[in-house]
Design a protein around this motif. Structure first.
Motif, PDB file in Angstrom:
ATOM      1  N   ALA A   1       0.857  -0.981   0.007  1.00 21.31           N
ATOM      2  CA  ALA A   1      -0.261  -0.025  -0.150  1.00 21.31           C
ATOM      3  C   ALA A   1       1.150   1.253   0.013  1.00 21.31           C
ATOM      4  CB  ALA A   1      -0.991   0.483   1.219  1.00 21.31           C
ATOM      5  N   VAL A   2       0.802   2.049  -0.319  1.00 19.86           N
ATOM      6  CA  VAL A   2       1.042   3.831  -0.640  1.00 19.86           C
ATOM      7  C   VAL A   2      -0.067   4.433  -0.448  1.00 19.86           C
ATOM      8  CG1 VAL A   2       2.536   5.104  -2.109  1.00 19.86           C
ATOM      9  CG2 VAL A   2       2.454   2.727  -2.854  1.00 19.86           C
ATOM     10  N   GLU A   3       0.429   5.584   0.230  1.00 21.89           N
ATOM     11  CA  GLU A   3       0.108   6.855   0.675  1.00 21.89           C
ATOM     12  C   GLU A   3       0.618   7.990   0.377  1.00 21.89           C
ATOM     13  OE1 GLU A   3      -3.292   7.840   3.879  1.00 21.89           O
ATOM     14  OE2 GLU A   3      -1.805   6.155   4.583  1.00 21.89           O
ATOM     15  N   MET A   4       0.090   8.746   0.292  1.00 21.59           N
ATOM     16  CA  MET A   4       0.389  10.122  -0.439  1.00 21.59           C
ATOM     17  C   MET A   4       0.213  10.897   0.922  1.00 21.59           C
ATOM     18  SD  MET A   4       2.529  10.089  -2.283  1.00 21.59           S
ATOM     19  CE  MET A   4       3.355  11.571  -2.245  1.00 21.59           C
ATOM     20  N   ILE A   5       1.120  11.613   2.058  1.00 20.73           N
ATOM     21  CA  ILE A   5       0.426  12.163   3.438  1.00 20.73           C
ATOM     22  C   ILE A   5       1.063  13.785   3.782  1.00 20.73           C
ATOM     23  CG2 ILE A   5       1.091  12.315   5.007  1.00 20.73           C
ATOM     24  CD1 ILE A   5       2.029   8.837   5.241  1.00 20.73           C
ATOM     25  N   GLU A   6       0.014  14.395   3.028  1.00 19.31           N
ATOM     26  CA  GLU A   6       0.740  16.189   3.176  1.00 19.31           C
ATOM     27  C   GLU A   6       0.531  16.524   4.777  1.00 19.31           C
ATOM     28  OE1 GLU A   6       0.508  17.487   0.683  1.00 19.31           O
ATOM     29  OE2 GLU A   6      -0.391  16.185  -0.714  1.00 19.31           O
ATOM     30  N   ASP A   7       1.996  16.399   5.452  1.00 20.85           N
ATOM     31  CA  ASP A   7       2.066  16.745   6.983  1.00 20.85           C
ATOM     32  C   ASP A   7       0.841  18.204   7.074  1.00 20.85           C
ATOM     33  OD1 ASP A   7       3.960  14.373   7.792  1.00 20.85           O
ATOM     34  OD2 ASP A   7       5.359  15.426   7.224  1.00 20.85           O
ATOM     35  N   GLN A   8       0.646  17.941   8.176  1.00 20.89           N
ATOM     36  CA  GLN A   8      -0.154  19.559   8.553  1.00 20.89           C
ATOM     37  C   GLN A   8       0.276  19.900   9.804  1.00 20.89           C
ATOM     38  OE1 GLN A   8      -2.934  20.289   7.152  1.00 20.89           O
ATOM     39  NE2 GLN A   8      -2.569  18.741   5.718  1.00 20.89           N
ATOM     40  N   GLY A   9       1.002  21.578   9.349  1.00 17.74           N
ATOM     41  CA  GLY A   9       1.400  22.243   9.767  1.00 17.74           C
ATOM     42  C   GLY A   9       0.376  23.044  11.203  1.00 17.74           C
ATOM     43  N   ASP A  10       0.690  23.780  11.683  1.00 16.82           N
ATOM     44  CA  ASP A  10      -0.331  24.699  12.611  1.00 16.82           C
ATOM     45  C   ASP A  10      -1.430  25.440  12.024  1.00 16.82           C
ATOM     46  OD1 ASP A  10       0.462  23.612  14.531  1.00 16.82           O
ATOM     47  OD2 ASP A  10       2.299  25.528  15.051  1.00 16.82           O
ATOM     48  N   GLN A  11      -1.014  25.878  10.563  1.00 17.22           N
ATOM     49  CA  GLN A  11      -1.653  26.724   9.596  1.00 17.22           C
ATOM     50  C   GLN A  11      -2.418  26.026   8.297  1.00 17.22           C
ATOM     51  OE1 GLN A  11       0.129  30.597   9.283  1.00 17.22           O
ATOM     52  NE2 GLN A  11      -0.704  30.909  10.822  1.00 17.22           N
ATOM     53  N   ASP A  12      -1.237  25.354   7.476  1.00 14.96           N
ATOM     54  CA  ASP A  12      -1.038  24.471   6.329  1.00 14.96           C
ATOM     55  C   ASP A  12      -0.276  23.571   5.837  1.00 14.96           C
ATOM     56  OD1 ASP A  12      -0.682  27.442   3.251  1.00 14.96           O
ATOM     57  OD2 ASP A  12      -1.175  25.088   3.372  1.00 14.96           O
ATOM     58  N   MET A  13      -0.538  23.264   4.830  1.00  8.38           N
ATOM     59  CA  MET A  13       0.289  22.070   4.181  1.00  8.38           C
ATOM     60  C   MET A  13       1.920  22.356   4.296  1.00  8.38           C
ATOM     61  SD  MET A  13       0.569  20.319   0.385  1.00  8.38           S
ATOM     62  CE  MET A  13       2.145  20.942  -0.055  1.00  8.38           C
ATOM     63  N   PHE A  14       2.859  21.790   4.800  1.00  6.32           N
ATOM     64  CA  PHE A  14       4.357  21.899   5.203  1.00  6.32           C
ATOM     65  C   PHE A  14       5.029  20.415   4.704  1.00  6.32           C
ATOM     66  CE2 PHE A  14       3.165  24.924   8.849  1.00  6.32           C
ATOM     67  CZ  PHE A  14       3.539  25.533   8.331  1.00  6.32           C
ATOM     68  N   GLY A  15       4.937  20.419   4.213  1.00  5.32           N
ATOM     69  CA  GLY A  15       5.492  18.345   3.147  1.00  5.32           C
ATOM     70  C   GLY A  15       4.779  17.491   2.962  1.00  5.32           C
ATOM     71  N   ARG A  16       5.254  16.800   3.016  1.00  6.49           N
ATOM     72  CA  ARG A  16       4.424  15.223   0.884  1.00  6.49           C
ATOM     73  C   ARG A  16       5.389  14.603   1.460  1.00  6.49           C
ATOM     74  NH1 ARG A  16       0.693  15.693  -2.761  1.00  6.49           N
ATOM     75  NH2 ARG A  16       1.285  14.351  -4.477  1.00  6.49           N
ATOM     76  N   ARG A  17       5.228  12.770   2.158  1.00 15.10           N
ATOM     77  CA  ARG A  17       5.195  12.059   2.439  1.00 15.10           C
ATOM     78  C   ARG A  17       4.996  11.140   1.263  1.00 15.10           C
ATOM     79  NH1 ARG A  17       8.053  15.042   3.646  1.00 15.10           N
ATOM     80  NH2 ARG A  17       7.910  16.046   6.140  1.00 15.10           N
ATOM     81  N   MET A  18       5.328   9.841   1.356  1.00 17.05           N
ATOM     82  CA  MET A  18       5.002   8.747   0.674  1.00 17.05           C
ATOM     83  C   MET A  18       5.120   7.570   1.476  1.00 17.05           C
ATOM     84  SD  MET A  18       5.264   7.202  -3.351  1.00 17.05           S
ATOM     85  CE  MET A  18       6.739   6.394  -3.082  1.00 17.05           C
ATOM     86  N   ALA A  19       4.258   7.000   2.193  1.00 14.64           N
ATOM     87  CA  ALA A  19       3.646   6.033   2.812  1.00 14.64           C
ATOM     88  C   ALA A  19       3.950   4.648   1.991  1.00 14.64           C
ATOM     89  CB  ALA A  19       3.439   6.367   4.378  1.00 14.64           C
ATOM     90  N   VAL A  20       4.488   3.494   2.630  1.00 16.70           N
ATOM     91  CA  VAL A  20       5.016   2.217   1.810  1.00 16.70           C
ATOM     92  C   VAL A  20       4.574   1.522   3.571  1.00 16.70           C
ATOM     93  CG1 VAL A  20       5.491   0.045   0.061  1.00 16.70           C
ATOM     94  CG2 VAL A  20       6.022   3.370   0.194  1.00 16.70           C
ATOM     95  N   SER A  21       3.661   0.318   3.062  1.00 20.25           N
ATOM     96  CA  SER A  21       3.582  -0.730   3.676  1.00 20.25           C
ATOM     97  C   SER A  21       3.447  -1.535   3.024  1.00 20.25           C
ATOM     98  CB  SER A  21       1.763  -0.833   4.560  1.00 20.25           C
ATOM     99  OG  SER A  21       1.869   0.341   4.988  1.00 20.25           O
ATOM    100  N   VAL A  22       4.015  -2.736   3.081  1.00 13.66           N
ATOM    101  CA  VAL A  22       4.395  -4.562   2.317  1.00 13.66           C
ATOM    102  C   VAL A  22       3.512  -4.776   2.994  1.00 13.66           C
ATOM    103  CG1 VAL A  22       5.881  -6.261   1.304  1.00 13.66           C
ATOM    104  CG2 VAL A  22       6.571  -3.300   1.627  1.00 13.66           C
ATOM    105  N   LEU A  23       2.734  -5.977   2.221  1.00 14.77           N
ATOM    106  CA  LEU A  23       1.769  -6.782   2.726  1.00 14.77           C
ATOM    107  C   LEU A  23       2.480  -8.259   2.402  1.00 14.77           C
ATOM    108  CD1 LEU A  23      -1.647  -5.386   1.346  1.00 14.77           C
ATOM    109  CD2 LEU A  23      -0.551  -4.980   3.906  1.00 14.77           C
ATOM    110  N   THR A  24       2.439  -8.769   0.872  1.00 13.67           N
ATOM    111  CA  THR A  24       3.020  -9.674   0.774  1.00 13.67           C
ATOM    112  C   THR A  24       3.635  -9.468  -0.065  1.00 13.67           C
ATOM    113  OG1 THR A  24       2.146 -10.708  -1.031  1.00 13.67           O
ATOM    114  CG2 THR A  24       1.604 -11.400   1.163  1.00 13.67           C
ATOM    115  N   GLY A  25       5.726 -10.851  -0.393  1.00 20.41           N
ATOM    116  CA  GLY A  25       7.319 -10.125  -1.378  1.00 20.41           C
ATOM    117  C   GLY A  25       7.890  -8.672  -0.387  1.00 20.41           C
ATOM    118  N   ALA A  26       8.887  -8.337  -1.446  1.00 16.60           N
ATOM    119  CA  ALA A  26       9.240  -7.453  -1.019  1.00 16.60           C
ATOM    120  C   ALA A  26       9.801  -6.141  -2.115  1.00 16.60           C
ATOM    121  CB  ALA A  26      10.896  -7.129  -0.975  1.00 16.60           C
ATOM    122  N   VAL A  27       9.146  -5.157  -1.601  1.00 12.90           N
ATOM    123  CA  VAL A  27       9.409  -3.262  -2.430  1.00 12.90           C
ATOM    124  C   VAL A  27      10.668  -3.044  -2.483  1.00 12.90           C
ATOM    125  CG1 VAL A  27       7.099  -3.233  -2.276  1.00 12.90           C
ATOM    126  CG2 VAL A  27       8.429  -2.002  -1.120  1.00 12.90           C
TER     127      VAL A  27
END
Lengths: 176, 639
Positions: free
Chosen positions: B186-212
């Motif tokens: 699974a892949v998710e784009m995360i917008e880190d929330q600061g106090d007021q606005d968007m401060f960063g963008r991460r890609m979170a990855v979870s592996v269910l089977t196999g390897a990536v």
């Protein structure tokens, strides 16, 4: 290699997508092939985006890449099938670059012109362009001869072209 | 049969062309530019037709009835799982989508399509061996090629499954890529929330089977089944670099503190303010330099169009100058919000750009390193390919303003009467007295006398005499006003920068101390805190002072052109251009003798005095900088 900025790429790509599509169709004569090639070209452009020189027009660069892909595709086709020559493919790439600016208005006018056509012609166009059926398949589905379907399509396309050209000319002349 | 190129193009595009038709068309395409254009435009209409018809087809649900049945749609999706087999049996499957999806811009699902999941999950099947479930609210673009399938995840979360031994599959985003040959993840784009606005963008990855394999500018890592990770933020990349430098413990600790996630998060917010200030400066400078050049070119044809329609002939020189001035003033007012918006937008984008933050943090770390470690650090930063996109942001700010000026259509309403073609804006409305017949008479007489005393050859006299004629003075006064205003604005701005650095620290310190003394809160701020407060207050003050700069330049320039000498000196410039070097020397001497010096220093001083007074009167606004209820400093280390 630095990761190219997806948003910048998207901005450039979306701005030239219609020109690329039109070029690919003109060079291959087949909507499905043009679509397939467009997918491959978008991928190549994305992969090579870090080599793109932003000082030069993106469209020119993208058409250069598209031209190479069309030539590769041409080589992969079975012998004996008649397709446009590499010289013609090159000439069409130049024409696409040269006439790209004429597209925007025409494509907007096309929507208006399509609204003014009759239901049966519209249905025919939809079978051809949306469902991507061959003329023979459309003829079978509508219970008509291939020649009749072809003729109706030719007339419909000419009518639309004249409508679009008329609107473009009026717009350029400042008329209503 | 009498075939026209049009017939050939029609048959070619409808798939009905015979080999002889294609050969004939090929020949025409190579030799006839009109055929090339016609074929290209016809192809454009055909390819776009699909998109136009697609929109209505979706609305009218042109698809077979069984497609709309939920049960059968699920069955169709299951059949797609087995589609890998089809690759070996025949045609390569085209991309398909199902569920609650929409194709951005309409048209069929194909490579290049952007799919948005609306109101529920959307499923995308690629090449018969990759299946992507996009959660509601997410969007992705179908990219890739045969057996190297790929999606670009723009927003949201996607769960992906790829069968082994068929082809490769990758999920890309602007911060990294996940590549596999057979697995579920699974892949998710995360917008880190600061106090007021968007401060960063991460890609979170979870592996269910196999390897990536997860990769990005920061390097790459392999994740196994059950593992989760997110693409490292910029501070983590720099921490890794610093760890490899073998720094003394004290230095390492100092840099660790600088690169703590909390500090970096706060830094993003502060950097946004600093970046905004730089962007605003660039945008404003671009406006000041481009507008005076661009407006005359835009205004002239419009005025000409109005007056030729009315057979009114060209306006008088003075009126042309008034029109230009009015349009320029109006354009400046219209453009100011754009400048602020440009600075706001790009500053927000920059603060969320990990590449930019990494590059700025790298500079901060570098400044804290012992001298003997700098070269190794530079080499490591270069090897990590951390770019410096700051110049791109500044260039973009300038470009946006230039584009806006290019697109700006001057509005002549209430400047020219469309019924008569006459100028209707008054000097009072312009804020500058351009009409001054008595002064025109004086200046023309003075300059004519000076020129007469030079004993110029008749041919030269004939060329220069019209330049100093009474009816030319008004237009020259307007030109002098515009040129002088730019000079005065620059001088006032310079004064503002110098005066603020000189006077603001004491004002700010006094105010902060007063707040904290009133609250009995922890005594005066530390030197570091005070420095940060100063920087933040200066940034705020610059924006507040901007309109005052314009007012100072406007009023001093308006006063200057009431001075005969200033207008006469401006006219003298036009005369000099027609004279030989020897004649210029004699002319200058005669001007000096007649005391036509064109000395602008008094008006520069006037504009600067207004700025000095504004700085003296300025009461620093500490809102958002120091908490007035607790005395706590709300800003930290600003770049």
């Amino acid at each position: 290699m630095t990761q190219p900025d997806h948003r910048i790429f998207m901005k450039h790509f979306l701005a030239v997508e219609a020109v690329l599509k039109a070029y690919l169709l003109s060079a291959t004569g087949d909507l499905n092939t043009a679509d397939e090639l467009l997918g491959e070209i978008s991928s190549v452009l994305w992969e090579k985006f870090d080599r793109y020189d932003p000082a030069r027009p993106f469209r020119h660069w993208a058409l250069g890449v598209a031209r190479v892909e069309v030539l590769k595709h041409r080589q992969s086709l079975a012998r004996g099938r008649e397709v446009l020559s590499p010289q013609a493919i090159d000439a069409l790439a130049d024409a696409a670059d040269h006439h790209a600016a004429e597209l925007d208005d025409r494509l907007v006018h096309l929507r208006g012109c399509l609204e003014s056509i009759g239901a049966s012609t519209r249905n025919l166009l939809r079978l051809r362009y949306w469902r991507r059926l061959r003329i023979s398949e459309i003829a079978r589905q509508l219970g008509k001869s291939t020649a009749a379907v072809e003729m109706t399509l030719v007339r419909a396309r000419r009518g639309l072209r004249d409508c679009v050209e008329g609107k473009a000319a009026r717009a350029a002349g400042g008329g209503s | 049969m009498n075939e026209t190129p049009d017939d050939l193009i029609s048959r070619y595009l409808s798939g009905q062309a015979e080999p002889a038709d294609v050969r004939r068309l090929d020949e025409l395409v190579q030799t006839d530019a009109k055929v090339r254009r016609d074929l290209f435009l016809a192809s454009a209409l055909d390819s776009h037709m699909q998109e136009c018809l697609g929109e209505s087809a979706e609305a009218e649900t042109d698809r077979p009835a069984w497609w709309r049945s939920g049960v059968l749609r699920a069955a169709a999706a299951m059949l797609l799982v087995a589609a890998g087999l089809a690759i070996f049996l025949g045609g390569y499957p085209a991309p398909t989508a199902s569920g609650a999806y929409r194709v951005v811009g309409g048209g069929p699902v194909q490579r290049g399509s952007v799919i948005v999941a609306e109101g529920g999950p959307a499923r995308v099947a690629l090449g018969g061996y990759c299946r992507v479930t996009l959660d509601a609210g997410g969007s992705l673009r179908i990219a890739g090629t045969k057996r190297a399938e790929e999606v670009v995840l723009c927003e949201g979360r996607a769960t992906c499954e790829a069968d082994s031994n068929t082809g490769t599959f990758a999920v890309r985003s602007d911060v990294g890529a996940v590549s596999v040959t057979g697995t579920r993840f699974a892949v998710e784009m995360i917008e880190d929330q600061g106090d007021q606005d968007m401060f960063g963008r991460r890609m979170a990855v979870s592996v269910l089977t196999g390897a990536v394999l997860v990769s990005g500018t920061w390097g790459q890592m392999t994740l196994q089944a059950g593992e989760n990770a997110s693409t490292p933020p910029p501070e983590a990349v720099l921490r890794t670099i610093v760890a490899g430098l073998g720094l003394p413990a004290a230095d390492e600790k100092k840099i660790e503190q600088l690169l703590s996630s909390e500090r970096v998060k706060a830094f993003r917010s502060e950097y946004r303010t600093a970046l905004r200030r730089d962007l605003f400066e660039v945008a404003h400078k671009t406006l000041s330099t481009t507008l005076p050049k661009a407006m005359p070119q835009k205004v002239a044809p419009k005025v000409q169009a109005i007056r030729s329609k009315l057979r009114a002939g060209p306006p008088k020189g003075g009126d042309i100058a008034r029109i230009r001035l009015a349009v320029q003033q109006r354009a400046r007012v219209v453009m100011m919000p754009l400048i602020h918006k440009t600075a706001d937008d790009l500053a927000a984008k920059g603060a969320a750009d990990d590449h930019l933050i990494a590059s700025v943090l790298a500079k901060k770390v570098r400044a804290k390193l012992p001298e003997d470690k700098v070269a190794a650090f530079d080499a490591a930063v270069a090897a990590a390919k951390i770019p410096d996109p700051a110049p791109e942001y500044l260039a973009q700010a300038g470009q946006r303003v230039q584009d806006a000026i290019k697109a700006y259509d001057p509005d002549l309403t209430e400047i020219i009467d469309p019924k008569t073609g006459q100028l209707i804006i008054s000097d009072a409305e312009l804020g500058v007295q351009l009409s001054n017949p008595a002064a025109d008479k004086r200046i023309a007489a003075k300059l004519t006398d000076i020129l007469a005393g030079l004993n110029l050859p008749e041919a030269v006299q004939t060329k220069v005499a019209p330049l100093v004629a009474e009816n030319k003075i008004e237009a020259q006064r307007a030109a002098a006003y515009s040129a002088l205003r730019e000079k005065l604005f620059a001088a006032a701005r310079e004064r503002l920068q110098a005066g603020m650095s000189q006077k603001m620290p004491a004002k700010v310190q006094k105010k902060v101390t007063a707040i904290r003394m009133n609250l009995k809160a922890g005594g005066p701020p530390s030197a570091d805190e005070l420095a940060n407060i100063q920087k933040a207050s200066m940034a705020k003050a610059r924006t507040t002072m901007m309109p005052l700069l314009h007012q100072a330049a406007d009023s001093a320039a308006a006063d200057a052109i009431k001075d005969d000498n200033v207008t006469a000196a401006s006219l003298a410039g036009a005369v000099r251009a027609k004279l030989t070097p020897e004649q210029v020397e004699a002319f200058n001497a005669a001007l000096a003798k007649a005391q036509v010096a064109g000395d602008e220093s008094a008006y520069v001083a006037q504009a600067q005095a207004k700025i000095d007074a504004a700085i003296d009167a300025y009461d620093p606004d500490l809102e958002g900088i120091v908490d007035s209820k607790t005395g706590k400093v709300l800003v930290s280390d600003v770049e």
